[in-house]
Motif scaffolding. Sequence first.
Motif, short mmCIF file in Angstrom:
data_model
loop_
_atom_site.label_atom_id
_atom_site.label_comp_id
_atom_site.label_asym_id
_atom_site.label_seq_id
_atom_site.Cartn_x
_atom_site.Cartn_y
_atom_site.Cartn_z
N VAL A 171 0.79 -1.20 0.11
CA VAL A 171 -0.08 0.05 -0.06
C VAL A 171 0.97 1.27 -0.05
O VAL A 171 2.08 1.36 0.47
N ASN A 172 0.32 2.20 -0.61
CA ASN A 172 1.12 3.48 -0.53
C ASN A 172 0.84 4.32 0.85
O ASN A 172 -0.24 4.64 1.14
N ILE A 173 1.88 4.30 1.64
CA ILE A 173 1.77 4.81 3.10
C ILE A 173 2.11 6.39 2.73
O ILE A 173 3.09 6.86 2.77
N SER A 174 0.79 7.14 2.82
CA SER A 174 0.84 8.74 2.28
C SER A 174 0.98 9.24 3.99
O SER A 174 1.25 8.39 4.95
N TYR A 175 1.49 10.42 3.86
CA TYR A 175 1.86 11.20 5.24
C TYR A 175 0.63 10.91 6.29
O TYR A 175 0.87 10.60 7.29
N GLY A 176 -0.54 10.92 5.95
CA GLY A 176 -1.71 10.88 6.87
C GLY A 176 -1.78 9.23 7.67
O GLY A 176 -1.41 9.01 8.67
N MET A 177 -1.49 8.25 6.70
CA MET A 177 -1.24 7.05 7.05
C MET A 177 0.13 6.54 7.80
O MET A 177 0.24 5.95 8.67
N LYS A 178 1.02 7.43 7.59
CA LYS A 178 2.29 7.33 7.99
C LYS A 178 2.21 7.81 9.47
O LYS A 178 3.09 6.75 10.51
N LYS A 179 1.36 8.48 10.04
CA LYS A 179 1.25 8.77 11.58
C LYS A 179 0.85 7.48 12.40
O LYS A 179 1.31 7.05 13.28
N THR A 180 -0.13 6.71 11.73
CA THR A 180 -0.48 5.54 12.14
C THR A 180 0.25 4.51 12.24
O THR A 180 0.53 3.62 13.19
N VAL A 181 1.06 4.37 10.95
CA VAL A 181 2.10 3.28 10.76
C VAL A 181 3.22 3.55 11.77
O VAL A 181 3.78 2.57 12.47
N ASP A 182 3.60 4.55 11.98
CA ASP A 182 4.89 4.91 12.77
C ASP A 182 4.35 4.76 14.23
O ASP A 182 5.37 4.08 14.95
N GLN A 183 3.16 5.04 14.72
CA GLN A 183 3.00 4.64 16.17
C GLN A 183 2.80 3.38 16.24
O GLN A 183 3.03 2.77 17.21
N ILE A 184 2.39 2.39 15.35
CA ILE A 184 2.07 1.11 15.33
C ILE A 184 3.67 0.46 15.55
O ILE A 184 4.04 -0.55 16.58
N LEU A 185 4.65 0.73 14.75
CA LEU A 185 5.94 0.39 14.73
C LEU A 185 6.65 0.72 15.82
O LEU A 185 7.63 0.12 16.35
N SER A 186 6.10 1.80 16.75
CA SER A 186 6.91 2.07 17.98
C SER A 186 6.56 1.38 19.21
O SER A 186 6.96 1.39 20.10
N LEU A 187 5.51 0.35 18.85
CA LEU A 187 4.94 -0.43 20.04
C LEU A 187 5.94 -1.54 20.28
O LEU A 187 6.78 -1.84 19.13
N PRO A 188 6.16 -2.25 21.34
CA PRO A 188 6.98 -3.46 21.77
C PRO A 188 6.39 -4.46 20.85
O PRO A 188 5.35 -4.40 20.35
N GLU A 189 7.22 -5.39 20.14
CA GLU A 189 6.83 -6.50 19.34
C GLU A 189 5.51 -7.17 19.54
O GLU A 189 4.69 -7.20 18.85
N ASP A 190 5.71 -7.42 20.79
CA ASP A 190 4.58 -8.47 21.30
C ASP A 190 3.20 -7.75 21.29
O ASP A 190 2.05 -8.17 20.89
N GLU A 191 3.34 -6.43 21.66
CA GLU A 191 2.03 -5.56 21.66
C GLU A 191 1.62 -5.34 20.16
O GLU A 191 0.43 -5.16 19.86
N ARG A 192 2.52 -5.12 19.38
CA ARG A 192 2.40 -4.85 17.96
C ARG A 192 1.79 -5.97 17.08
O ARG A 192 0.62 -5.94 16.65
#
Length: 245
Positions: free
Chosen positions: A92-113
């Motif tokens: 998928v094309n991770i636009s700036y708006g979606m990047k905020k969501t993805v960055d937040q998810i990727l910042s979680l610990p792996e098990d929580e993610r």
Amino acid sequence: MDDFLNIKTEENVVVVGDVHGCYLEFLQMLDEIKKMYGEKTLVVSVGDTVDRGDFNVEMLNLCFRLKEEGNFIEVQSNHNLKLYRWFKGKKVNISYGMKKTVDQILSLPEDERNRLKEKYINYYETLPLYLIINSSVVVAHAGIKDDMLGKVNKKIKDFVIYGETTGRYTEEGFPERVDWTRERVVNENSPKIVYGHVVYKEPYINNLCYGIDTGCVLGNKLTGYNPFTDEFIFIKAKRRYFSFS
């Protein structure tokens, strides 16, 4: 997945416009709904609960909890579908708006993610494409035409999730959208259609169609609408979280 849901309820119903990660405003909206109509009110989200705002993971976890508690239904939408596809490993094309969501998810610990990924995939796969309430109100993310009601196919899904565009863009940077509500012919049996997706400064009402995305994430307000009492609830945005410029 990819079916519509037909429900009957005697409770009050409030449909809430696109939240886009505006978690604090959504919490305020829930409080206001409970004050006005009581704890058992059915809250319906037009979708696009994530992207562009700052509290996307919080919104996801809240939607999971609300659904488990009952009295909450979300319909399918383009931003949430894109997140579903990303979690499923699709390109998928991770636009700036979606990047905020993805960055937040990727910042979680792996098990929580991983837990969030599994919960979200399961959650999204249960969402109806659109919702019919008491045969008199329809909720669809980008809208729906009368001849589509009670049906599901690829053409209908594309319309309900993405709407129609002209291929041009407005001065604000939005895709220029076809106003499908203008062509609608209504009679005494026509249901109200409540939708989001297209941003308006104020709710847009035309031919028993109610556009209630009032750009909370852009600094305007979050809108709730009770289609049975014909009442609106407005929660002012705490700030502007996103800009297209």
